[in-house]
Design a protein around this motif. Structure first.
Motif, PDB file in Angstrom:
ATOM      1  N   PHE A   1      12.056  -1.119   9.335  1.00  0.00           N
ATOM      2  CA  PHE A   1      11.924  -2.690   8.754  1.00  0.00           C
ATOM      3  C   PHE A   1      11.645  -3.262   9.918  1.00  0.00           C
ATOM      4  O   PHE A   1      10.533  -4.388  10.058  1.00  0.00           O
ATOM      5  N   GLN A   2      12.238  -3.300  11.190  1.00  0.00           N
ATOM      6  CA  GLN A   2      11.891  -4.315  12.183  1.00  0.00           C
ATOM      7  C   GLN A   2      10.564  -4.018  13.009  1.00  0.00           C
ATOM      8  O   GLN A   2       9.795  -5.068  13.445  1.00  0.00           O
ATOM      9  N   CYS A   3       9.863  -2.759  12.591  1.00  0.00           N
ATOM     10  CA  CYS A   3       8.795  -2.307  13.487  1.00  0.00           C
ATOM     11  C   CYS A   3       7.649  -3.001  12.529  1.00  0.00           C
ATOM     12  O   CYS A   3       6.736  -3.659  13.256  1.00  0.00           O
ATOM     13  N   ILE A   4       7.741  -3.128  11.295  1.00  0.00           N
ATOM     14  CA  ILE A   4       6.786  -3.720  10.382  1.00  0.00           C
ATOM     15  C   ILE A   4       6.771  -5.014  10.593  1.00  0.00           C
ATOM     16  O   ILE A   4       5.637  -5.806  10.401  1.00  0.00           O
ATOM     17  N   GLN A   5       8.193  -5.510  10.704  1.00  0.00           N
ATOM     18  CA  GLN A   5       8.025  -7.207  10.703  1.00  0.00           C
ATOM     19  C   GLN A   5       7.223  -7.493  12.142  1.00  0.00           C
ATOM     20  O   GLN A   5       6.587  -8.586  12.025  1.00  0.00           O
ATOM     21  N   GLN A   6       7.684  -7.029  13.186  1.00  0.00           N
ATOM     22  CA  GLN A   6       6.812  -7.302  14.399  1.00  0.00           C
ATOM     23  C   GLN A   6       5.326  -7.234  14.377  1.00  0.00           C
ATOM     24  O   GLN A   6       4.760  -8.086  14.724  1.00  0.00           O
ATOM     25  N   TRP A   7       4.933  -6.140  13.663  1.00  0.00           N
ATOM     26  CA  TRP A   7       3.399  -5.526  13.543  1.00  0.00           C
ATOM     27  C   TRP A   7       2.950  -6.834  12.714  1.00  0.00           C
ATOM     28  O   TRP A   7       1.932  -7.362  12.980  1.00  0.00           O
ATOM     29  N   VAL A   8       3.296  -7.081  11.481  1.00  0.00           N
ATOM     30  CA  VAL A   8       3.056  -8.210  10.591  1.00  0.00           C
ATOM     31  C   VAL A   8       2.838  -9.525  11.281  1.00  0.00           C
ATOM     32  O   VAL A   8       2.004 -10.512  10.858  1.00  0.00           O
ATOM     33  N   ALA A   9       3.937  -9.609  12.178  1.00  0.00           N
ATOM     34  CA  ALA A   9       3.883 -11.092  13.021  1.00  0.00           C
ATOM     35  C   ALA A   9       2.563 -11.234  13.723  1.00  0.00           C
ATOM     36  O   ALA A   9       1.961 -12.452  14.183  1.00  0.00           O
ATOM     37  N   HIS A  10       1.895 -10.094  14.087  1.00  0.00           N
ATOM     38  CA  HIS A  10       0.802 -10.210  14.956  1.00  0.00           C
ATOM     39  C   HIS A  10      -0.565  -9.872  14.164  1.00  0.00           C
ATOM     40  O   HIS A  10      -1.770 -10.479  14.422  1.00  0.00           O
ATOM     41  N   LYS A  11      -0.424  -8.801  13.312  1.00  0.00           N
ATOM     42  CA  LYS A  11      -1.840  -8.633  12.586  1.00  0.00           C
ATOM     43  C   LYS A  11      -1.266  -8.617  10.904  1.00  0.00           C
ATOM     44  O   LYS A  11      -0.145  -8.068  10.714  1.00  0.00           O
ATOM     45  N   ASN A  12      -2.130  -9.178  10.341  1.00  0.00           N
ATOM     46  CA  ASN A  12      -1.819  -9.112   8.564  1.00  0.00           C
ATOM     47  C   ASN A  12      -2.582  -7.848   8.067  1.00  0.00           C
ATOM     48  O   ASN A  12      -3.392  -8.224   7.118  1.00  0.00           O
ATOM     49  N   CYS A  13      -2.057  -6.644   8.554  1.00  0.00           N
ATOM     50  CA  CYS A  13      -2.769  -5.763   7.752  1.00  0.00           C
ATOM     51  C   CYS A  13      -1.681  -4.577   8.068  1.00  0.00           C
ATOM     52  O   CYS A  13      -0.925  -4.358   8.881  1.00  0.00           O
ATOM     53  N   CYS A  14      -1.857  -3.310   7.185  1.00  0.00           N
ATOM     54  CA  CYS A  14      -1.319  -2.132   7.479  1.00  0.00           C
ATOM     55  C   CYS A  14      -1.683  -1.532   8.570  1.00  0.00           C
ATOM     56  O   CYS A  14      -2.944  -1.191   8.884  1.00  0.00           O
ATOM     57  N   PRO A  15      -0.762  -0.722   9.449  1.00  0.00           N
ATOM     58  CA  PRO A  15      -1.280  -0.157  10.782  1.00  0.00           C
ATOM     59  C   PRO A  15      -2.059   1.033  10.449  1.00  0.00           C
ATOM     60  O   PRO A  15      -2.756   1.702  11.171  1.00  0.00           O
ATOM     61  N   VAL A  16      -1.780   1.676   9.402  1.00  0.00           N
ATOM     62  CA  VAL A  16      -2.258   3.056   8.980  1.00  0.00           C
ATOM     63  C   VAL A  16      -3.532   2.802   8.209  1.00  0.00           C
ATOM     64  O   VAL A  16      -4.614   3.414   8.608  1.00  0.00           O
ATOM     65  N   CYS A  17      -3.516   2.247   7.019  1.00  0.00           N
ATOM     66  CA  CYS A  17      -4.839   1.987   6.242  1.00  0.00           C
ATOM     67  C   CYS A  17      -5.525   0.852   6.435  1.00  0.00           C
ATOM     68  O   CYS A  17      -6.704   0.536   5.529  1.00  0.00           O
ATOM     69  N   LYS A  18      -5.159  -0.291   7.136  1.00  0.00           N
ATOM     70  CA  LYS A  18      -5.705  -1.527   7.416  1.00  0.00           C
ATOM     71  C   LYS A  18      -5.773  -2.260   6.082  1.00  0.00           C
ATOM     72  O   LYS A  18      -6.661  -3.411   6.228  1.00  0.00           O
ATOM     73  N   HIS A  19      -5.065  -1.832   5.082  1.00  0.00           N
ATOM     74  CA  HIS A  19      -5.089  -2.856   3.903  1.00  0.00           C
ATOM     75  C   HIS A  19      -4.346  -4.242   4.254  1.00  0.00           C
ATOM     76  O   HIS A  19      -3.312  -4.243   4.717  1.00  0.00           O
ATOM     77  N   GLN A  20      -4.830  -5.355   3.894  1.00  0.00           N
ATOM     78  CA  GLN A  20      -4.158  -6.677   4.074  1.00  0.00           C
ATOM     79  C   GLN A  20      -2.999  -7.001   3.516  1.00  0.00           C
ATOM     80  O   GLN A  20      -2.715  -6.429   2.363  1.00  0.00           O
ATOM     81  N   VAL A  21      -2.012  -7.360   4.037  1.00  0.00           N
ATOM     82  CA  VAL A  21      -0.467  -7.523   3.830  1.00  0.00           C
ATOM     83  C   VAL A  21      -0.554  -8.715   3.003  1.00  0.00           C
ATOM     84  O   VAL A  21       0.006  -8.478   1.747  1.00  0.00           O
ATOM     85  N   ALA A  22      -1.004  -9.802   3.215  1.00  0.00           N
ATOM     86  CA  ALA A  22      -1.066 -11.107   2.491  1.00  0.00           C
ATOM     87  C   ALA A  22      -2.322 -11.727   2.337  1.00  0.00           C
ATOM     88  O   ALA A  22      -2.909 -11.789   3.450  1.00  0.00           O
ATOM     89  N   ALA A  23      -2.862 -11.956   1.140  1.00  0.00           N
ATOM     90  CA  ALA A  23      -4.015 -12.440   1.053  1.00  0.00           C
ATOM     91  C   ALA A  23      -4.120 -13.931   1.585  1.00  0.00           C
ATOM     92  O   ALA A  23      -3.343 -14.903   1.246  1.00  0.00           O
ATOM     93  N   ARG A  24      -5.050 -14.301   2.380  1.00  0.00           N
ATOM     94  CA  ARG A  24      -5.080 -15.920   2.943  1.00  0.00           C
ATOM     95  C   ARG A  24      -5.751 -16.802   2.133  1.00  0.00           C
ATOM     96  O   ARG A  24      -6.705 -16.342   1.192  1.00  0.00           O
ATOM     97  N   ARG A  25      -5.350 -17.909   1.746  1.00  0.00           N
ATOM     98  CA  ARG A  25      -5.904 -18.935   0.987  1.00  0.00           C
ATOM     99  C   ARG A  25      -7.164 -19.455   1.559  1.00  0.00           C
ATOM    100  O   ARG A  25      -7.185 -19.632   2.911  1.00  0.00           O
TER     101      ARG A  25
ATOM    102  N   CYS B   1       0.839  -1.285  -0.020  1.00  0.00           N
ATOM    103  CA  CYS B   1       0.084  -0.080  -0.080  1.00  0.00           C
ATOM    104  C   CYS B   1       0.822   1.361  -0.188  1.00  0.00           C
ATOM    105  O   CYS B   1       0.237   2.525  -0.071  1.00  0.00           O
ATOM    106  N   ASP B   2       2.118   1.113  -0.275  1.00  0.00           N
ATOM    107  CA  ASP B   2       2.942   2.042  -0.169  1.00  0.00           C
ATOM    108  C   ASP B   2       3.453   2.926   1.269  1.00  0.00           C
ATOM    109  O   ASP B   2       4.217   3.982   1.041  1.00  0.00           O
ATOM    110  N   HIS B   3       2.861   2.173   2.299  1.00  0.00           N
ATOM    111  CA  HIS B   3       3.338   3.070   3.741  1.00  0.00           C
ATOM    112  C   HIS B   3       4.360   2.362   4.087  1.00  0.00           C
ATOM    113  O   HIS B   3       4.966   1.337   3.852  1.00  0.00           O
ATOM    114  N   LEU B   4       5.348   3.376   4.669  1.00  0.00           N
ATOM    115  CA  LEU B   4       6.868   2.969   5.060  1.00  0.00           C
ATOM    116  C   LEU B   4       6.906   3.131   6.530  1.00  0.00           C
ATOM    117  O   LEU B   4       6.375   3.894   7.192  1.00  0.00           O
ATOM    118  N   TYR B   5       7.631   2.153   6.959  1.00  0.00           N
ATOM    119  CA  TYR B   5       8.025   2.046   8.419  1.00  0.00           C
ATOM    120  C   TYR B   5       9.330   1.505   8.841  1.00  0.00           C
ATOM    121  O   TYR B   5      10.051   0.863   7.799  1.00  0.00           O
TER     122      TYR B   5
END
Length: 117
Positions: free
Chosen positions: A93-117, A87-91
């Protein structure tokens, strides 16, 4: 009273009324106990699943970004390793890795990082 409840539910009886919790009127201890019973729900990605979705980059002078990371609220330094989501939001690297380990969405826009199958 039954008539009022019936009207509030659009003319239907609320069959699950006894199952509902009134968390607004629960004590702190009751809320802690409820949290223990519910457990932790993790919707994040495993570390090996993150790689295709977080692009490693460095801060460029030409980047039109906020001056600080939305996660840790620290200003970006020139040598910081940054991570950019789809979604082009910048963080940081370590912060966004920790975030995505808990939530599969961008902290700002809530766009899904990875589509689940």
């Amino acid at each position: 009273m039954v008539l009022q409840g019936s009207i509030l539910m659009g003319g239907r009886r609320d069959l699950f009324r006894d199952w509902r919790l009134d968390v607004d009127n629960m004590s702190y201890e009751q809320l802690l106990e409820l949290g223990e019973r519910i457990g932790n729900v993790n919707t994040g990605l495993k570390e090996d699943e993150m790689e295709p979705y977080i692009t490693k980059t460095k801060l460029q002078i030409s980047d039109q970004v906020d001056k600080k990371c939305s996660i840790c609220q620290e200003e970006y330094e020139e040598d910081d390793k940054l991570g950019r989501l789809n979604c082009d939001h910048l963080y940081h690297f370590q912060c966004i890795q920790q975030w995505v380990a808990h939530k599969n969405c961008c902290p700002v826009c809530k766009h899904q990082v990875a589509a689940r199958r």
